[in-house]
Design a protein around this motif. Structure first.
Motif, PDB file in Angstrom:
ATOM      1  N   ARG A 102       0.844  -1.203   0.000  1.00  0.00           N
ATOM      2  CA  ARG A 102       0.000   0.000   0.000  1.00  0.00           C
ATOM      3  C   ARG A 102       0.874   1.246   0.000  1.00  0.00           C
ATOM      4  NH1 ARG A 102      -5.043  -1.027   4.202  1.00  0.00           N
ATOM      5  NH2 ARG A 102      -5.909  -2.874   3.130  1.00  0.00           N
ATOM      6  N   ARG A 103       0.489   2.218  -0.826  1.00  0.00           N
ATOM      7  CA  ARG A 103       1.230   3.474  -0.892  1.00  0.00           C
ATOM      8  C   ARG A 103       1.131   4.203   0.447  1.00  0.00           C
ATOM      9  NH1 ARG A 103       4.413   4.855  -5.397  1.00  0.00           N
ATOM     10  NH2 ARG A 103       3.742   7.028  -5.230  1.00  0.00           N
ATOM     11  N   ALA A 104       2.234   4.844   0.838  1.00  0.00           N
ATOM     12  CA  ALA A 104       2.240   5.560   2.114  1.00  0.00           C
ATOM     13  C   ALA A 104       3.276   6.668   2.070  1.00  0.00           C
ATOM     14  CB  ALA A 104       2.542   4.598   3.259  1.00  0.00           C
ATOM     15  N   LYS A 105       2.980   7.744   2.761  1.00  0.00           N
ATOM     16  CA  LYS A 105       3.973   8.808   2.944  1.00  0.00           C
ATOM     17  C   LYS A 105       4.719   8.608   4.260  1.00  0.00           C
ATOM     18  CE  LYS A 105       4.698  12.253   1.141  1.00  0.00           C
ATOM     19  NZ  LYS A 105       5.815  12.625   0.219  1.00  0.00           N
ATOM     20  N   ARG A 106       4.029   7.987   5.213  1.00  0.00           N
ATOM     21  CA  ARG A 106       4.600   7.737   6.542  1.00  0.00           C
ATOM     22  C   ARG A 106       3.832   6.572   7.159  1.00  0.00           C
ATOM     23  NH1 ARG A 106       6.816  10.326  11.340  1.00  0.00           N
ATOM     24  NH2 ARG A 106       5.553   9.837  13.155  1.00  0.00           N
ATOM     25  N   ALA A 107       4.547   5.597   7.685  1.00  0.00           N
ATOM     26  CA  ALA A 107       3.868   4.425   8.240  1.00  0.00           C
ATOM     27  C   ALA A 107       4.689   3.844   9.381  1.00  0.00           C
ATOM     28  CB  ALA A 107       3.645   3.369   7.169  1.00  0.00           C
ATOM     29  N   LYS A 108       3.977   3.410  10.413  1.00  0.00           N
ATOM     30  CA  LYS A 108       4.619   2.734  11.530  1.00  0.00           C
ATOM     31  C   LYS A 108       4.890   1.289  11.148  1.00  0.00           C
ATOM     32  CE  LYS A 108       3.775   1.637  16.397  1.00  0.00           C
ATOM     33  NZ  LYS A 108       2.786   1.741  17.500  1.00  0.00           N
ATOM     34  N   THR A 122       6.927  -5.274   4.992  1.00  0.00           N
ATOM     35  CA  THR A 122       7.767  -5.108   3.806  1.00  0.00           C
ATOM     36  C   THR A 122       7.604  -3.696   3.255  1.00  0.00           C
ATOM     37  OG1 THR A 122       7.621  -7.452   3.217  1.00  0.00           O
ATOM     38  CG2 THR A 122       8.252  -5.920   1.468  1.00  0.00           C
ATOM     39  N   VAL A 123       8.721  -2.994   3.138  1.00  0.00           N
ATOM     40  CA  VAL A 123       8.732  -1.653   2.553  1.00  0.00           C
ATOM     41  C   VAL A 123       9.313  -1.762   1.150  1.00  0.00           C
ATOM     42  CG1 VAL A 123       9.601   0.705   2.768  1.00  0.00           C
ATOM     43  CG2 VAL A 123       9.060  -0.622   4.829  1.00  0.00           C
ATOM     44  N   THR A 124       8.567  -1.288   0.148  1.00  0.00           N
ATOM     45  CA  THR A 124       9.034  -1.312  -1.234  1.00  0.00           C
ATOM     46  C   THR A 124       9.488   0.080  -1.623  1.00  0.00           C
ATOM     47  OG1 THR A 124       7.495  -3.102  -1.786  1.00  0.00           O
ATOM     48  CG2 THR A 124       8.448  -1.859  -3.617  1.00  0.00           C
ATOM     49  N   ILE A 125      10.767   0.174  -1.992  1.00  0.00           N
ATOM     50  CA  ILE A 125      11.372   1.433  -2.422  1.00  0.00           C
ATOM     51  C   ILE A 125      11.911   1.213  -3.824  1.00  0.00           C
ATOM     52  CG2 ILE A 125      13.226   3.085  -1.985  1.00  0.00           C
ATOM     53  CD1 ILE A 125      12.947   2.535   0.964  1.00  0.00           C
ATOM     54  N   GLY A 126      11.317   1.879  -4.820  1.00  0.00           N
ATOM     55  CA  GLY A 126      11.673   1.601  -6.209  1.00  0.00           C
ATOM     56  C   GLY A 126      11.270   0.174  -6.541  1.00  0.00           C
ATOM     57  N   SER A 127      12.259  -0.645  -6.944  1.00  0.00           N
ATOM     58  CA  SER A 127      11.998  -2.058  -7.219  1.00  0.00           C
ATOM     59  C   SER A 127      12.581  -2.958  -6.135  1.00  0.00           C
ATOM     60  CB  SER A 127      12.618  -2.446  -8.570  1.00  0.00           C
ATOM     61  OG  SER A 127      12.122  -1.622  -9.608  1.00  0.00           O
ATOM     62  N   THR A 128      12.948  -2.375  -4.999  1.00  0.00           N
ATOM     63  CA  THR A 128      13.620  -3.119  -3.941  1.00  0.00           C
ATOM     64  C   THR A 128      12.715  -3.275  -2.731  1.00  0.00           C
ATOM     65  OG1 THR A 128      15.751  -2.209  -4.650  1.00  0.00           O
ATOM     66  CG2 THR A 128      15.661  -3.182  -2.454  1.00  0.00           C
TER      67      THR A 128
END
Length: 257
Positions: free
Chosen positions: A230-236, A242-248
């Motif tokens: 899920r898209r997020a600007k800030r999340a606990k 799992t945090v997806t940053i780009g393709s990682t």
């Protein structure tokens, strides 16, 4: 010994209260010993001295902190005296006398506590700046938990075993320990965690420790971040997220050492 005498004073402050407490409650003498451990772990060598943090924040669950109601200022004073004596015994240098604060944290369970440290300049301590090590940034908050589930029976502080908790980010099979309160993630070599991914911005996101919780924050990146899809600007973050940053993908975890 002076330290032992101070420990006995700390124990005496709560005699009759913690004598009735359950084994899972935070014990004041254990706070003192873990504060000393954090002082040891964060010492920094300068030109001619070994400096240690002078500010310590203890995070407790609301239930544990409630047990100190009525004598918290006295306990804080004893903990500060304990740290001062420990520093003298180890020949550590302090920028000011040790300062201890106690705060509540809703993410902690009974028996768990966190300790955050800082090294701060005194108002008239400019003359020390040239000798101090370059990195005097606050360290991550160390979380201490009971080492094993135990029955709720009366116990002394000596019997209470505690383990230290550390946060990690798992990236492509590699595990990265989080040792700072703010960890910048991105493509730039100046980031704390560099990702070799063309879809990642130079400074893409930041993992922040706030009290005893961890948050992932988007740093106005081009492609944004996702947490568990899920898209997020800030999340606990919780262990296993799992945090997806780009393709990682980065998997967040917390474990005891």
């Amino acid at each position: 010994m002076v330290l032992r005498a101070i420990e006995q004073k700390i124990e005496a402050l709560v005699e009759g209260v913690f004598g009735r407490a359950f084994r899972t409650s935070v014990q004041p003498v254990e706070l003192a010993r873990k504060l000393a451990k954090e002082m040891d772990d964060h010492r920094q060598v300068s030109v001619s001295r070994v400096y240690v943090p002078n500010e310590y924040t203890i995070f407790l669950s609301a239930q544990d902190r409630a047990q100190f109601e009525g004598y918290e200022p006295s306990l804080v004073a004893e903990l500060q005296e304990y740290l001062g004596e420990h520093a003298r015994r180890e020949s550590y240098a302090l920028l000011t006398s040790p300062r201890v604060k106690i705060e509540s944290d809703e993410d902690l369970e009974i028996g768990e506590f966190g300790i955050a440290v800082r090294m701060t300049q005194p108002e008239r301590g400019r003359a020390l700046e040239e000798e101090l090590p370059g990195d005097v940034e606050a360290g991550a908050t160390m979380i201490y938990k009971p080492s094993a589930p135990v029955e709720t029976q009366a116990a002394s502080a000596v019997e209470l075993g505690l383990e230290r908790e550390v946060a990690y980010l798992d990236v492509d099979g590699a595990r990265h320990a989080v040792r700072k309160r703010r960890t910048v993630i991105g493509r730039s070599k100046d980031c704390d965690l560099q990702l070799n991914d063309p879809n990642v911005s130079r400074r893409h996101a930041e993992l922040r420790q706030e009290g005893t919780s961890y948050w992932i924050v988007d740093l106005d990146s081009t492609n944004g971040i996702e947490v568990n899809g899920r898209r997020a600007k800030r999340a606990k973050l919780d262990p296993g997220d799992t945090v997806t940053i780009g393709s990682t993908d980065l998997v967040f975890d917390r474990e005891t050492e």
